[in-house]
Design a protein around this motif. Structure first.
Motif, PDB file in Angstrom:
ATOM      1  N   SER A 115       0.855  -1.189   0.000  1.00 64.71           N
ATOM      2  CA  SER A 115       0.000   0.000   0.000  1.00 64.71           C
ATOM      3  C   SER A 115       0.887   1.235   0.000  1.00 64.71           C
TER       4      SER A 115
ATOM      5  N   ARG B  55      -4.376  -8.697   1.818  1.00 67.08           N
ATOM      6  CA  ARG B  55      -5.200  -7.567   2.241  1.00 67.08           C
ATOM      7  C   ARG B  55      -5.577  -6.621   1.103  1.00 67.08           C
ATOM      8  N   ARG B  56      -4.847  -6.732  -0.013  1.00 65.54           N
ATOM      9  CA  ARG B  56      -5.119  -5.827  -1.132  1.00 65.54           C
ATOM     10  C   ARG B  56      -5.136  -6.600  -2.440  1.00 65.54           C
ATOM     11  N   ARG B  57      -5.852  -6.067  -3.401  1.00 63.81           N
ATOM     12  CA  ARG B  57      -5.940  -6.755  -4.689  1.00 63.81           C
ATOM     13  C   ARG B  57      -4.581  -6.858  -5.376  1.00 63.81           C
ATOM     14  N   THR B  58      -3.759  -5.826  -5.165  1.00 64.26           N
ATOM     15  CA  THR B  58      -2.426  -5.874  -5.767  1.00 64.26           C
ATOM     16  C   THR B  58      -1.618  -7.053  -5.222  1.00 64.26           C
TER      17      THR B  58
END
Lengths: 156, 156
Positions: free
Chosen positions: A111, B140-143
């Motif tokens: 992030s 936790r993230r799409r990336t």
DNA sequence: TTTTCGGTCATACTTTAGGCTGATTTTCCA
DNA sequence: TGGAAAATCAGCCTAAAGTATGACCGAAAA
């Protein structure tokens, strides 16, 4: 010297065996009398023997024809291993080193906050960089930027 | 008949040439008198001639020795082509077909809204799927999901 | 037949991402 | 050495992503 012997071994062998054979024939001739009218037989025998010898020699010495069969083997490399940066495309985008750095970390799934922490800068900075990356790469989302960058070989 | 001649051509040739040579030698012998002590020369000549003949015969008739060398050629396929789904890893994640579908579209850089439009479902549905994907892939993230999925060969 | 699972949809909320503007400092090159 | 480019940071706003919960339906499995 030894090498010379090795390479000319066949020639020497041939000469020696020829000499021995001639001696043998001569000896036989003297020992048992030459049957004059059997000369054809005699010559024929020699012809056959030396033909056989020639065949043997040829088979022995002839170079094997090398038949090269190319088997296409698909190599599945571990993804990062086959990466070579496409500098032309990188230049086209106009990304700075810092921006590229951020893009790479984006691709690793970090992030903006995590990238900021990793690079010891503020979240604002990363946001600025990220915005510039998206702008320069002409995309609207980081996922697109990652996909495009990978296709252009800008990142592994 | 013609075939028989073809296959035994060499044998016939050999026999005929042998006969001719013998006749020639005999004729020469009668014509110019045999030099008795030149017999060694005579035999040597025959030996050489027939050795040569043998070599020629052998080279002519023997099957070429084939030494097969297998060269593995590495084929680097264009990125999308070298993808083979790692079904084991896919099973491990427990992703449903629909979830995998969403994940693939995510990796193409599409937004949830765009995915929804493409699959003719609502944004809510895609959000649910996407959440499940993240949950099942433990990210936790799409990336991150994209990165992990690519590393596991779940998506191209 | 009941249970389970995949797929669908919705609402409400939080977090993250991205856009826009403006600013200061550093680096590097002409 | 002056100026352009790069890197840094902040504030404010919107959009998108992600979380949590609950509900409905249909097909397949137990």
């Amino acid at each position: 010297m030894r090498k010379w012997f090795a390479t000319h071994k066949s020639t020497i062998l041939y000469t020696v065996s020829l000499g021995i054979l001639l001696f043998l024939l001569r000896w036989l001739e003297l020992r048992f009398m030459v049957i004059r009218y059997a000369l054809e037989f005699y010559i024929g025998a020699i012809a056959i023997v030396f033909t056989a010898f020639g065949i043997w020699l040829a088979l022995k010495l002839s170079r094997p024809k090398v038949n090269t069969v190319i088997v296409e083997k698909q190599i599945f490399l571990p993804r990062p291993a086959d990466f070579t940066l496409n500098e032309k495309e990188l230049e086209k985008t106009g990304l700075s080193t810092r921006e590229l750095e951020v893009l790479q970390l984006m691709a690793d799934g970090l992030s903006n906050q995590e990238i900021a922490a990793k690079l010891y800068v503020s979240l604002s900075t990363i946001k600025t960089h990220s915005s510039k990356v998206l702008e320069k790469m002409d995309v609207r989302r980081r996922t697109q930027a990652i996909d495009k960058a990978k296709k252009l070989n800008i990142i592994p």
